[in-house]
Design a protein around this motif. Structure first.
Motif, PDB file in Angstrom:
ATOM      1  N   GLN A  23      39.994  33.642  33.041  1.00 38.71           N
ATOM      2  CA  GLN A  23      40.131  33.940  34.476  1.00 38.71           C
ATOM      3  C   GLN A  23      38.940  34.759  34.989  1.00 38.71           C
ATOM      4  OE1 GLN A  23      42.405  31.553  35.139  1.00 38.71           O
ATOM      5  NE2 GLN A  23      43.122  32.895  36.757  1.00 38.71           N
ATOM      6  N   ASN A  24      38.433  35.644  34.115  1.00 42.75           N
ATOM      7  CA  ASN A  24      37.248  36.433  34.473  1.00 42.75           C
ATOM      8  C   ASN A  24      36.096  35.525  34.882  1.00 42.75           C
ATOM      9  OD1 ASN A  24      37.218  39.212  34.604  1.00 42.75           O
ATOM     10  ND2 ASN A  24      37.318  39.460  32.391  1.00 42.75           N
ATOM     11  N   MET A  25      35.875  34.488  34.063  1.00 45.70           N
ATOM     12  CA  MET A  25      34.777  33.548  34.343  1.00 45.70           C
ATOM     13  C   MET A  25      35.029  32.778  35.641  1.00 45.70           C
ATOM     14  SD  MET A  25      34.419  32.403  30.392  1.00 45.70           S
ATOM     15  CE  MET A  25      33.817  30.740  30.640  1.00 45.70           C
ATOM     16  N   SER A  69      32.650  33.261  38.996  1.00 40.11           N
ATOM     17  CA  SER A  69      31.880  32.169  39.617  1.00 40.11           C
ATOM     18  C   SER A  69      32.302  31.968  41.079  1.00 40.11           C
ATOM     19  CB  SER A  69      32.022  30.874  38.820  1.00 40.11           C
ATOM     20  OG  SER A  69      33.345  30.417  38.872  1.00 40.11           O
ATOM     21  N   ASP A  70      33.600  32.163  41.380  1.00 39.22           N
ATOM     22  CA  ASP A  70      34.067  32.071  42.772  1.00 39.22           C
ATOM     23  C   ASP A  70      33.403  33.129  43.652  1.00 39.22           C
ATOM     24  OD1 ASP A  70      35.690  29.985  42.214  1.00 39.22           O
ATOM     25  OD2 ASP A  70      37.578  31.101  42.273  1.00 39.22           O
ATOM     26  N   LEU A  71      33.374  34.369  43.123  1.00 40.09           N
ATOM     27  CA  LEU A  71      32.794  35.473  43.906  1.00 40.09           C
ATOM     28  C   LEU A  71      31.291  35.291  44.093  1.00 40.09           C
ATOM     29  CD1 LEU A  71      34.765  38.421  42.243  1.00 40.09           C
ATOM     30  CD2 LEU A  71      34.989  37.690  44.620  1.00 40.09           C
ATOM     31  N   PHE A  76      31.592  41.944  38.817  1.00 40.81           N
ATOM     32  CA  PHE A  76      32.265  41.914  37.516  1.00 40.81           C
ATOM     33  C   PHE A  76      33.588  42.689  37.579  1.00 40.81           C
ATOM     34  CE2 PHE A  76      33.021  44.406  33.620  1.00 40.81           C
ATOM     35  CZ  PHE A  76      33.320  43.373  32.735  1.00 40.81           C
ATOM     36  N   LYS A  77      33.540  43.871  38.218  1.00 40.60           N
ATOM     37  CA  LYS A  77      34.735  44.718  38.308  1.00 40.60           C
ATOM     38  C   LYS A  77      35.828  44.023  39.128  1.00 40.60           C
ATOM     39  CE  LYS A  77      36.135  49.426  39.540  1.00 40.60           C
ATOM     40  NZ  LYS A  77      35.728  50.731  40.058  1.00 40.60           N
ATOM     41  N   GLN A  78      35.406  43.398  40.231  1.00 42.22           N
ATOM     42  CA  GLN A  78      36.368  42.715  41.096  1.00 42.22           C
ATOM     43  C   GLN A  78      36.995  41.510  40.366  1.00 42.22           C
ATOM     44  OE1 GLN A  78      34.896  42.570  44.972  1.00 42.22           O
ATOM     45  NE2 GLN A  78      36.702  41.638  45.884  1.00 42.22           N
ATOM     46  N   ALA A  79      36.171  40.777  39.617  1.00 38.56           N
ATOM     47  CA  ALA A  79      36.677  39.632  38.847  1.00 38.56           C
ATOM     48  C   ALA A  79      37.686  40.104  37.796  1.00 38.56           C
ATOM     49  CB  ALA A  79      35.514  38.901  38.173  1.00 38.56           C
ATOM     50  N   SER A  80      37.392  41.254  37.152  1.00 38.14           N
ATOM     51  CA  SER A  80      38.310  41.814  36.143  1.00 38.14           C
ATOM     52  C   SER A  80      39.651  42.160  36.762  1.00 38.14           C
ATOM     53  CB  SER A  80      37.727  43.089  35.514  1.00 38.14           C
ATOM     54  OG  SER A  80      36.530  42.797  34.865  1.00 38.14           O
TER      55      SER A  80
END
Length: 526
Positions: free
Chosen positions: A429-431, A435-437, A482-486
């Motif tokens: 999900q992180n990946m 990529s979406d962001l 990265f933080k937002q994706a996490s």
């Protein structure tokens, strides 16, 4: 009291209960206390990250291999002797772990510690269950449940405190005085049931033991190491999945056809035990999964220390402790187990959905977690005892130990599956979220440019030159992505974990409850 009954009364029962709970706590606290000390161990021993991970994996593999065999081993050596020997193995290997000088030496001693510890959990449950009369079965499971539910929560803060104030070997040394006292009390007070004659060496199901070790050892390795080794892209993971599948097939065939099986699979003909075994797996998934993600989120995203993260979980554990005797009394008054389990699962859904709502890329304060975790504590209290009493409700004599071994193993495997599934799901999900962001970050967008320039200005004000400051600005922007994706991944985990428990509610309500008060005959409890 009949001669062959193991029901105890008065001070003797209190001493046996306290001994068994301490042993269960020793085992469970040790599964999580090590987590916060891994960094210090790695530094001391010059180990790599994959190598230090084996400190946890080896213990889990030792645990899960011995759990299904505990009932048979109790018959073979006598329950008191086997329980005392397990405590001694656990205590001695704790001392050896603290004195280990190399990483692989530590891993070997942790495996031995896991073999001793696996027996403590299941045998404690059987000893407590059989020390109480059938009508007090709910209370006995409530007392045992205190150790099982509070143990994983106590580990991180206790480990954090010891590492911060002493050094990592002391997380193993604290087991020694408790182990010595527990051994002496076991030899003095615990009684062994009168089992059938033990088997001679040539009657022992050695092939069954080998197949069982290959099945659960391989499966546990795959679950613990799969994500790190990139699952089926690793030849060792692929090989071990095949080994686990084949070993399981031949193990089931062997146990159903052999005269003296190491694990009595026929006990699973009992419908309540089958339902309880499946529910124990789901409980393990939720218990260890949620105990894993909250400290991970608070430490990796919010930057909390291990001790702070551990302390956050304590109010929920105390809530569960408060709930246990209440649930035990409700069961004794005849409230159907499946209603309590369904309500517990619904509360776990509420907790997970709440988590989905409050996690934000900005700082989530400790206050935001408090009531959410209290709901989890109430839910866990409603799940553990009813599931265990439902599973063991219509079993008698030796079957109680065999049933406890199945539920214990499935709870362990559920936890391993939970952590493995959550870790894999989060990295995927992180990946996806990253990529979406990134696709929405257009470098020519005035807002993005303005953000980068303000970051650059901030770094220049700290004495950086323009080029380095611009590079640092882009790095800071990348870190916030990265933080937002996490955080979005953590939100997904909470949502799906909640949905899983919600889906289980109607299924649980369809299970027929066990009427243990009428069915269980005290004289058969041996």
């Amino acid at each position: 009291m009949q001669q062959d009954s193991l029901v105890e009364y008065g001070a003797r029962r209190v001493i046996i209960t306290i001994t068994a709970i301490f042993c269960a706590l020793l085992e469970i606290v040790d599964t999580t206390i090590v987590n916060v000390a891994l960094n210090d161990m790695r530094g001391n021993m010059g180990a790599t990250l994959p190598e230090i991970g084996w400190v946890i994996t080896a213990y889990a593999i030792g645990n899960v291999i011995v759990v299904p065999m505990t009932s048979w081993l109790s018959q073979q050596f006598g329950r008191r002797n086997y329980f005392a020997a397990s405590i001694i193995i656990f205590t001695v290997s704790s001392f050896l772990c603290g004195n280990a000088v190399g990483i692989w030496e530590l891993v070997a001693f942790r495996f031995i510690q896991g073999l001793g510890g696996g027996a403590l959990l299941v045998t404690s449950q059987t000893i407590i269950t059989e020390s109480y009369p059938p009508e007090k079965r709910g209370t006995s499971q409530a007392i045992y449940g205190l150790g099982v539910i509070i143990g994983p929560t106590l580990g991180p803060p206790l480990g954090g405190y010891i590492v911060d104030h002493f050094s990592w070997p002391y997380i193993f040394y604290i087991n020694i005085p408790i182990g010595v006292i527990a051994t002496l009390l076991t030899l003095q007070f615990v009684r062994s049931p009168k089992f059938a004659e033990k088997k001679s060496a040539n009657e022992i199901d050695w092939l069954g033991i080998g197949l069982l070790a290959a099945t659960v050892g391989s499966l546990q390795y795959v679950l613990e190491r799969g994500q790190e080794d990139d699952w089926f892209n690793s030849s060792s993971i692929t090989t071990l999945v095949v080994v686990a599948a084949l070993s399981l097939f031949f193990f089931v065939w062997r146990e159903l056809t052999y005269k003296n099986p190491i694990v009595e699979l026929r006990v699973l003909k009992n419908g309540n035990l089958r339902a309880g075994t499946v529910l124990s797996f789901i409980l393990g998934f939720g218990l260890y999964g949620s105990t894993f993600i909250i400290p991970l989120y608070t430490q990796s995203t919010l930057g909390w220390t291990a001790t702070q993260s551990g302390m956050l979980m304590i109010p929920a554990a105390l809530t569960t402790a408060f709930m246990m005797p209440i649930i035990g009394k409700l069961l004794e008054r005849g409230v159907p187990q499946q209603y309590l389990v369904a309500l517990g699962m619904f509360l776990f859904f509420v907790y997970s959905f709440w988590g989905y709502k409050i996690l934000t890329p900005a700082d989530t304060g400790a206050d935001a977690f408090f009531w959410m975790l209290i709901v989890r504590g109430i839910g866990m209290g409603m799940l553990f005892i009813p599931i265990t009493t439902l599973a063991l409700s219509s079993l008698k004599g030796q079957q109680i130990g065999q049933g406890a071994a199945f539920t214990g193993m499935m709870r362990q495997l559920g936890g391993s599956f939970g952590v493995a599934a959550i870790t894999t799901f989060m990295s995927r999900q992180n990946m996806v979220h990253r990529s979406d962001l990134v696709s929405q970050l257009d470098i020519n967008n005035p807002e993005v440019q303005q953000r980068v320039h303000s970051l650059q200005a901030g770094f220049m004000s700290k004495g950086m030159d323009a080029t380095t400051a611009l590079k640092s600005g882009y790095q800071a922007l990348d870190y916030s992505v990265f933080k937002q994706a996490s955080v979005l991944s953590y939100m997904d985990v909470c949502l799906y974990l909640g949905i899983m428990f919600l889906v289980c509610v109607p299924i649980v309500l369809m299970v027929k409850g066990g009427k243990q008060q009428k069915k269980l005959d005290p004289s058969a409890m041996h």
